[in-house]
Design a protein around this motif. Structure first.
Motif, mmCIF file in Angstrom:
data_model
loop_
_atom_site.group_PDB
_atom_site.id
_atom_site.type_symbol
_atom_site.label_atom_id
_atom_site.label_comp_id
_atom_site.label_asym_id
_atom_site.label_seq_id
_atom_site.Cartn_x
_atom_site.Cartn_y
_atom_site.Cartn_z
ATOM 1 N N ILE A 166 -9.693 -3.941 4.966
ATOM 2 C CA ILE A 166 -9.814 -3.075 3.796
ATOM 3 C C ILE A 166 -8.822 -3.533 2.950
ATOM 4 O O ILE A 166 -7.791 -3.628 3.018
ATOM 5 C CB ILE A 166 -9.740 -1.474 4.017
ATOM 6 N N GLY A 167 -9.257 -3.417 1.390
ATOM 7 C CA GLY A 167 -8.328 -3.727 0.561
ATOM 8 C C GLY A 167 -8.889 -3.161 -0.814
ATOM 9 O O GLY A 167 -10.017 -2.618 -0.872
ATOM 10 N N SER A 168 -7.982 -3.320 -1.807
ATOM 11 C CA SER A 168 -8.503 -3.031 -3.158
ATOM 12 C C SER A 168 -9.199 -4.269 -3.914
ATOM 13 O O SER A 168 -8.944 -4.628 -4.759
ATOM 14 C CB SER A 168 -7.212 -2.675 -4.005
ATOM 15 N N PHE A 169 -10.374 -4.370 -3.281
ATOM 16 C CA PHE A 169 -11.289 -5.561 -3.535
ATOM 17 C C PHE A 169 -11.766 -5.626 -4.942
ATOM 18 O O PHE A 169 -12.010 -6.877 -5.533
ATOM 19 C CB PHE A 169 -12.097 -6.099 -2.327
ATOM 20 N N MET A 170 -12.197 -4.541 -5.245
ATOM 21 C CA MET A 170 -12.752 -4.426 -6.719
ATOM 22 C C MET A 170 -11.927 -3.937 -7.756
ATOM 23 O O MET A 170 -12.213 -4.420 -8.919
ATOM 24 C CB MET A 170 -14.131 -3.490 -6.653
ATOM 25 N N HIS A 171 -11.217 -3.199 -7.345
ATOM 26 C CA HIS A 171 -10.234 -2.637 -8.314
ATOM 27 C C HIS A 171 -8.777 -3.498 -8.455
ATOM 28 O O HIS A 171 -8.218 -3.565 -9.516
ATOM 29 C CB HIS A 171 -9.709 -1.111 -8.000
ATOM 30 N N GLY A 172 -8.568 -4.186 -7.558
ATOM 31 C CA GLY A 172 -7.384 -4.947 -7.503
ATOM 32 C C GLY A 172 -5.920 -4.199 -7.809
ATOM 33 O O GLY A 172 -5.286 -4.881 -8.751
ATOM 34 N N SER A 173 -5.876 -3.161 -7.121
ATOM 35 C CA SER A 173 -4.556 -2.463 -7.252
ATOM 36 C C SER A 173 -3.396 -3.091 -6.687
ATOM 37 O O SER A 173 -3.712 -3.367 -5.323
ATOM 38 C CB SER A 173 -4.681 -1.105 -7.115
ATOM 39 N N MET A 174 -2.247 -3.327 -6.965
ATOM 40 C CA MET A 174 -0.979 -3.493 -6.116
ATOM 41 C C MET A 174 -0.973 -2.170 -5.344
ATOM 42 O O MET A 174 -1.072 -1.103 -5.659
ATOM 43 C CB MET A 174 0.050 -3.849 -7.135
ATOM 44 N N ALA A 175 -0.118 -2.165 -4.075
ATOM 45 C CA ALA A 175 0.361 -1.364 -3.339
ATOM 46 C C ALA A 175 -0.470 -0.473 -2.442
ATOM 47 O O ALA A 175 -0.192 0.687 -2.085
ATOM 48 C CB ALA A 175 1.309 -0.336 -4.132
ATOM 49 N N ASN A 176 -1.824 -0.781 -2.545
ATOM 50 C CA ASN A 176 -2.716 -0.249 -1.652
ATOM 51 C C ASN A 176 -2.804 -0.302 -0.172
ATOM 52 O O ASN A 176 -3.120 0.607 0.474
ATOM 53 C CB ASN A 176 -4.111 -0.569 -1.963
ATOM 54 N N ALA A 177 -1.946 -1.237 0.421
ATOM 55 C CA ALA A 177 -1.828 -1.675 1.882
ATOM 56 C C ALA A 177 -1.369 -0.697 2.685
ATOM 57 O O ALA A 177 -1.904 -0.091 3.633
ATOM 58 C CB ALA A 177 -1.375 -2.937 2.056
ATOM 59 N N LEU A 178 -0.089 -0.043 2.343
ATOM 60 C CA LEU A 178 0.316 1.189 3.249
ATOM 61 C C LEU A 178 -0.448 2.211 3.317
ATOM 62 O O LEU A 178 -0.517 3.005 4.306
ATOM 63 C CB LEU A 178 1.846 0.961 2.875
ATOM 64 N N PRO A 179 -0.741 2.999 2.065
ATOM 65 C CA PRO A 179 -1.341 4.050 2.206
ATOM 66 C C PRO A 179 -2.778 3.968 2.443
ATOM 67 O O PRO A 179 -3.166 4.864 3.357
ATOM 68 C CB PRO A 179 -1.481 4.518 0.527
ATOM 69 N N MET A 180 -3.449 2.971 2.535
ATOM 70 C CA MET A 180 -4.549 2.685 3.270
ATOM 71 C C MET A 180 -4.506 2.700 4.723
ATOM 72 O O MET A 180 -5.300 3.353 5.349
ATOM 73 C CB MET A 180 -5.343 1.442 2.543
ATOM 74 N N ALA A 181 -3.422 1.984 5.062
ATOM 75 C CA ALA A 181 -3.056 2.069 6.501
ATOM 76 C C ALA A 181 -2.752 3.450 7.187
ATOM 77 O O ALA A 181 -3.377 3.461 8.353
ATOM 78 C CB ALA A 181 -1.697 0.909 6.880
ATOM 79 N N ILE A 182 -2.200 4.135 6.347
ATOM 80 C CA ILE A 182 -1.982 5.641 6.725
ATOM 81 C C ILE A 182 -3.350 6.305 6.904
ATOM 82 O O ILE A 182 -3.608 6.935 7.971
ATOM 83 C CB ILE A 182 -1.156 6.147 5.810
ATOM 84 N N GLY A 183 -4.153 6.243 6.106
ATOM 85 C CA GLY A 183 -5.370 7.043 6.160
ATOM 86 C C GLY A 183 -6.384 6.260 7.243
ATOM 87 O O GLY A 183 -7.195 6.897 8.037
#
Length: 564
Positions: free
Chosen positions: A406-423
């Motif tokens: 999972i990543g910010s593949f379409m929006h391309g935002s920085m800093a997404n990895a840690l909060p996504m990992a929490i979810g």
């Protein structure tokens, strides 16, 4: 339908959400959200996850929804609180995943007066939502909440409901589950006439390539059968790679700026490109002089990035079930074999940085991700930051069994990895979840390390510390600019995590990296590994010419040797 009992609007909202299956609300409590927070505490069925930043909450909800395919929820208090949601909500909207956003506001009586923290959610969220309304009376709330949830689910996007502070606390008649959303499985299908015409084009073509996007992920076996029958190479987007390259013998790489020249040549040189289930964002990869056929479940995406001979609105699986019996099996496979040979050449070149893992303080990130690939369980989940980490995961993280990325593949935002990992970890507690972060990314939302500690969330965090905004640096160099203000002055992020209460270490030698990653993955709890990586590492798989120049002693030797 309503009964004669009375409750507050806040209690009604939480009852409605709990009955709809919402398990968590990611938010920061306070002010206009206090009544909602109190209702959550009293009801007991929904867990309030206190994030350190509302943007992180929206990213976490996006990840939860992407993993389950179901509605996730996030909330923001008046003014700055719900403004902070926007970046994460854009990510959910562009990921086509259902998320409900509760945007509480100042009291409705204060609208238009310039009151403290007054904003207009309709204007704020209009471009990142499929439903966006503000309640003006208590009796509107149940219906609006239902429509926000239903639109998010049905359209695949963000449903926003604005809730003025004074309305949330008012009394309302209790409503039954009439206001619950419905999960439907409507699948559009193209007419047999259109499918027959597409089959004729494919049968008459000498060479065919298949571009399989994320919308093809439920039809992997059919795509494989199609590829075998047409002797067609299969190309994917980066987002679809993990699902679509698994068990796909004719796979030849992913397309676009993180992609591989093997994929690019297959698309450019095929007589017909069959484009399946993709919201591919980049122009120029599908040449107008080629015959392009696109199939997508959403008609508005047809022809978005390719000049089409045919555009068919259909579920990919239904389309392929209709198409396959109409196709003649091709016998000539020279085009396919050439594409596979190109892909094998790239795969051999990609081994070189792993065989030269770096030196003290300058570890090759390719080596790092190859070790993660080895020790990550086959059903693990990787949440990846935007930037150079996308390059390494796209090349070195293999699609074993049921892995997810999972990543910010379409929006391309920085800093997404840690909060996504929490979810992701809260949603899938039995799966190993890894946040693969850049140093710039984790430092942007570093407060979420405290969320990990507060809720004892056993995520694994790997930070590629290259002391730079690496992808920006390479963009500037590739465009002919001298890199400027891309360097970062970082603390020892391992020591920072230890001070917060997370088991952590920093590794600067490639000789001990494998043992460090093994310890990370075996640790029973949250853990962080900071890896001092090569700031000059780069991958040139998108360019045959650049890959060919990557030899010791020339300007692009850092493809093979560390550049520190």
């Amino acid at each position: 339908m309503e009964n004669n009992s009375k409750t507050t609007v806040a209690n009604q909202i939480i009852n409605q959400l709990a009955e709809a299956g919402i398990k968590r609300i990611y938010a920061i409590t306070g002010d206009s959200l206090n009544a909602i927070t109190d209702a959550i505490a009293k009801d007991g069925r929904i867990k309030f996850i206190h994030m350190r930043h509302e943007e992180s909450g929206a990213f976490a909800a996006s990840a939860e929804s992407q993993l389950t395919g179901e509605l996730a929820a996030v909330a923001g208090s008046s003014g700055p609180g719900h403004i902070h949601l926007i970046n994460g909500l854009y990510d959910a909207q562009r990921s086509d995943t259902p998320v409900l956003a509760i945007a509480s506001t100042c009291a409705a009586a204060m609208y238009g007066t310039g009151y403290f923290q007054e904003t207009n959610p309709i204007l704020l969220f209009s471009n990142c939502s499929v439903y966006n309304q503000i309640a003006e009376r208590p009796d509107q709330v149940p219906g609006m909440l239902h429509l926000a949830m239903q639109n998010a689910i049905s359209k695949g996007g963000v449903g926003v409901i604005g809730l003025p502070q004074d309305i949330i606390t008012e009394e309302i008649s209790s409503y039954t589950s009439t206001y619950l959303p419905f999960y439907t499985d409507f699948k559009p299908e193209a007419s047999l006439e259109d499918v027959t015409r597409a089959a004729e084009i494919l049968n008459n073509a000498k060479t065919v390539s298949i571009f399989a996007g994320y919308g093809s992920r439920k039809a992997v076996e059919l795509v494989r059968e199609l590829s075998d029958k047409l002797k067609a190479p299969v190309i994917t987007s980066y987002k679809a790679q993990m699902e679509m390259s698994r068990d796909m013998p004719n796979y030849v790489g992913h397309l676009a700026y993180l992609g591989m020249w093997s994929a690019d040549e297959a698309v450019k040189n095929a007589d017909v490109n069959l484009i399946l289930g993709t919201n591919f964002p980049f122009p120029g990869f599908f040449k107008p002089e080629r015959c392009n056929i696109q199939v997508d479940i959403r008609a508005e995406r047809l022809g978005k990035k390719a000049n089409l001979e045919m555009g068919l609105c259909s579920d990919v699986g239904i389309f392929l079930e209709k198409l396959l019996p109409l196709l003649k099996e091709k016998t000539e496979d020279a085009f396919l074999q050439s594409a596979l040979s190109n892909y094998r050449t790239i795969q051999e070149r990609l081994k070189l940085p792993v065989l030269n893992p770096g030196k003290e303080g300058c570890i090759r990130p390719e080596f790092m991700v190859s070790l993660l690939d080895e020790y990550l369980p086959d059903d693990g989940i990787v949440c990846v930051d935007t930037g150079m980490n996308n390059v390494w995961t796209s090349h070195y993280l293999t699609p074993k069994k049921s892995r997810r990325m999972i990543g910010s593949f379409m929006h391309g935002s920085m800093a997404n990895a840690l909060p996504m990992a929490i979810g992701a970890k809260l949603t899938c507690p039995d799966k190993e979840v890894v946040a693969l972060c850049g140093d710039g990314g984790i430092e942007m939302l570093m407060g979420e390390l405290l969320t990990v500690v507060q809720y004892n969330i056993p995520v694994k965090i790997i930070v590629a510390d290259n002391r730079a905004l690496g992808y920006v640096k390479w963009e500037m160099e590739a465009s002919g600019y001298k890199p400027y203000e891309t360097e970062l002055e970082n603390p020892d992020l391992g020591k920072v995590a230890n001070a917060i209460g997370i088991k952590a270490e920093t590794v600067s030698s490639p000789d001990i990296l494998e043992e460090a990653i093994k310890r990370l993955m075996e640790y029973d709890g949250a853990a962080l590994l900071c890896v001092m990586t090569d700031p000059d590492a780069a991958s040139f798989t998108f360019s045959k010419e650049l890959m060919g120049k990557a030899k010791p002693g020339n300007p692009v030797a850092n493809f093979i040797l560390p550049g520190c």
